[in-house]
Design a protein around this motif. Structure first.
Motif, short mmCIF file in Angstrom:
data_model
loop_
_atom_site.label_atom_id
_atom_site.label_comp_id
_atom_site.label_asym_id
_atom_site.label_seq_id
_atom_site.Cartn_x
_atom_site.Cartn_y
_atom_site.Cartn_z
N THR A 20 1.82 22.12 16.08
CA THR A 20 2.26 21.80 17.44
C THR A 20 3.56 21.02 17.40
O THR A 20 3.72 20.11 16.59
N PHE A 22 6.32 19.16 20.26
CA PHE A 22 6.58 18.76 21.63
C PHE A 22 8.09 18.63 21.80
O PHE A 22 8.76 18.01 20.96
N ARG A 43 2.56 26.03 18.16
CA ARG A 43 2.51 25.83 19.61
C ARG A 43 3.63 24.89 20.03
O ARG A 43 3.80 23.81 19.45
N HIS A 44 4.38 25.30 21.02
CA HIS A 44 5.40 24.40 21.58
C HIS A 44 4.96 23.94 22.95
O HIS A 44 4.63 24.75 23.82
N VAL A 45 4.94 22.63 23.15
CA VAL A 45 4.59 22.06 24.44
C VAL A 45 5.87 21.56 25.09
O VAL A 45 6.50 20.60 24.61
N THR A 47 7.65 19.53 27.53
CA THR A 47 7.39 18.37 28.38
C THR A 47 8.38 18.33 29.54
O THR A 47 9.32 19.12 29.60
N ILE A 416 -1.27 13.54 26.66
CA ILE A 416 -0.99 14.96 26.50
C ILE A 416 -1.03 15.34 25.03
O ILE A 416 -1.62 16.36 24.64
N THR A 420 -3.94 17.75 23.49
CA THR A 420 -3.50 18.97 22.81
C THR A 420 -4.09 19.05 21.40
O THR A 420 -4.54 20.11 20.96
N THR A 445 3.50 18.69 33.17
CA THR A 445 3.26 19.21 31.82
C THR A 445 1.77 19.44 31.59
O THR A 445 1.35 20.49 31.11
N GLN A 449 -0.02 23.08 30.97
CA GLN A 449 -0.78 23.31 29.74
C GLN A 449 -2.29 23.40 29.97
O GLN A 449 -3.04 23.62 29.02
#
Length: 559
Positions: A20, A22, A43-45, A47, A416, A420, A445, A449
């Motif tokens: 992951t 962010f 996985r890219h979150v 924000t 978050i 995650t 965000t 998500q």
């Protein structure tokens, strides 16, 4: 094989087991994001703000023990990470921040969105790199992860010029070597002297900090406490290292510590400090702190020894290993009379909850009753102290909070990151209304998500902790601390895709929190409390910790 710099970055992240990231894209880092697009295994979150990305990486790291990763573009994108990097640095949290800068030919020319982010972050990282040569990129990223993990953990920044992300180089995959704890700084004599101090003590007290969590020392700590037969207190950062439901656990030490811990430490003849740095909020008046006690400090960082307080003996090393060695050598101790004395203090000075009305202590106690296994996250202020005082942390990595820097706006981003990383756990962020304002954009965000985290706003319409100080020490001059401006947090939450309820009574809170636990989306509870609720007990700034006082003491003194 020949790869571009962007491809090298992604492959190195995969080498390190990163699942992951962010972040927030921009022009200088576009090549990296283009490559990331081709790798759904990471996985890219996205924000709402780069600061949210840095806090999310922090929350990911604190809740898992892994290295958290955040990314941002040059200029303001990079500088927006600074507060989160500093937060991680103060609390020894391993994160790697990757930024991109203008091309090498544009450096030093005040180019668009150019900033010396490596220079800016040098004081708040374990190391800051700038990569101008693609052939050095892979090894630099590997070093960054190694440094972040090694010894006392912390953040590392890697700034990469845009041309490096496009240039090609030979890449050879390498398996990461996880750093092993270094035990070379202590010897048998150090252990022997510590054992002698423990065996001689009649009134030992064990004081636990965040280092015990970072080293994974909970199990050996439990054994050490049992063999020493001593009461235990902790710092804010040490919550959960030792089981907060145990009979000999007496709560937090320091400015908002329990009376039992503050009085007990002031009376002990040996204070065993495990992974603590003796911050000013713990010491009160350092000249009068535990004056009658010998102090034994166990810490991985030699810089922390004799920095804030002079100790009688220290063992420098990984806390888990040191405690394990001591457990092998320490005979069973017995301190029945001392433990009974501390138990009497616990009966005399219990942490009380107001029976009437909605309050911070009531809500935290109710959350504990309904969600004992939750990961608790906090912002900074009164609500943070209540979360430390009234939730019983029985496991490590279940309280995520900014202890050293005291960062308002930390909690939602960190929540978050934690949610995650831990999709099967309930994550709850406790916020004041002042803190919530700072990064409430990250609700968008959480909604995007589909993270089922719970946000509890302890809404007193003021900056609560600052107002408390203004009440107690500044003649009730409420300068710039009143927030009664009609902001509707329920409407804001709903506009950002979250469910929300406003509550004003205990019954309404109970119902709303149950609803939140059953929700599959972010859920915000706007809980209205009195503006003049205070955190008790308290030690006045500069006073010795045995002069702690509560609301009744304050009223009696000021009659």
């Amino acid at each position: 094989m020949q790869l571009t710099g962007s491809q090298v970055i992604i492959e190195c992240l995969k080498e390190q087991g990163v699942d992951t990231v962010f972040g927030y894209p921009g022009g200088a880092i576009l090549n990296v994001y283009d490559e990331l697009y081709k790798h759904p295994e990471i996985r890219h979150v996205l924000t709402s703000h780069e600061q949210g990305a840095s806090h999310a990486a922090d929350g990911y790291a604190r809740s898992t023990g892994k290295v958290g990763v955040c990314m941002a573009t040059s200029g303001p994108g990079a500088t927006n990470l600074v507060t989160g990097i500093a937060t991680a640095y103060m609390d020894s949290i391993p994160i790697v921040a990757i930024t991109c800068n203008v091309g090498v030919s544009l450096l030093g020319k005040d180019s668009f969105q150019e900033i010396d982010i490596a220079g800016i972050t040098t004081p708040i990282t374990k190391y800051s790199f700038i990569v101008k040569d693609v052939t050095k990129l892979a090894d630099t990223i590997r070093r960054a992860f190694s440094i972040a993990r090694k010894g006392r953990p912390g953040p590392v920044l890697v700034d990469i010029t845009k041309d490096v992300t496009a240039n090609k180089t030979e890449y050879i995959k390498k398996e990461p070597k996880m750093p092993q704890p270094d035990c070379s700084a202590f010897n048998e004599d150090d252990l022997k002297k510590a054992i002698q101090m423990i065996e001689k003590a009649k009134k030992p007290y064990i004081f636990v900090g965040g280092g015990a969590i970072l080293s994974g020392a909970s199990e050996v700590l439990k054994t050490f406490v049992e063999k020493t037969d001593a009461p235990v207190c902790d710092t804010l950062m040490g919550k959960g290292a030792y089981d907060g439901t145990s009979e000999n656990y007496t709560g937090m030490l320091g400015m908002h510590g329990t009376k039992t811990s503050n009085l007990g430490v002031s009376e002990c003849d040996l204070l065993i400090a495990v992974g603590v740095r003796f911050s000013d909020r713990v010491l009160g008046n350092p000249k009068k702190f535990a004056k009658q006690a010998k102090i034994l400090q166990i810490d991985i960082d030699p810089v922390e020894i004799n920095k804030n307080i002079i100790v009688n003996h220290s063992i420098i090393g990984d806390v888990a290993i040191v405690l394990g060695k001591l457990n092998e050598k320490l005979e069973q101790q017995k301190h029945t009379e001392w433990l009974s004395h501390i138990a009497d203090y616990q009966k005399m000075y219990p942490m009380t909850i107001p029976k009437e009305g909605l309050s911070g202590p009531f809500m935290i106690a109710k959350i504990y009753e309904m969600a004992k296994d939750a990961i608790m996250v906090t912002e900074v202020g009164q609500h943070q102290m209540w979360a430390a005082q009234y939730f019983k942390y029985s496991k490590p990595r279940t309280l995520l909070t900014s202890g050293g820097l005291g960062t308002m706006g930390y909690g939602l981003g960190a929540a978050i990151g934690a949610q995650t990383a831990n999709p099967d756990k309930q994550v709850i962020n406790i916020a004041g209304d002042g803190c919530f304002r700072m990064n409430m954009n990250e609700l968008a965000t959480a909604s995007r998500q589909k993270l089922p985290l719970i946000e509890v706003i302890v809404n007193n319409h003021v900056l609560g902790m600052v107002r408390q100080w203004q009440t107690l020490f500044y003649k009730q001059h409420y300068s710039a601390t009143v927030l009664d401006d009609g902001v509707d947090y329920v409407k804001i939450a709903e506009a950002m895709g979250a469910a929300a309820r406003r509550v004003t009574t205990q019954e309404e809170f109970n119902a709303a929190f149950q609803e939140a636990l059953e929700s599959k989306t972010p859920f915000v509870i706007d809980a209205i409390v009195d503006s003049d609720d205070k955190v008790w007990p308290m030690v006045a700034p500069g006073a010795p910790i045995n002069e702690c006082f509560d609301g009744k003491d304050f009223e009696s003194k000021n009659k």
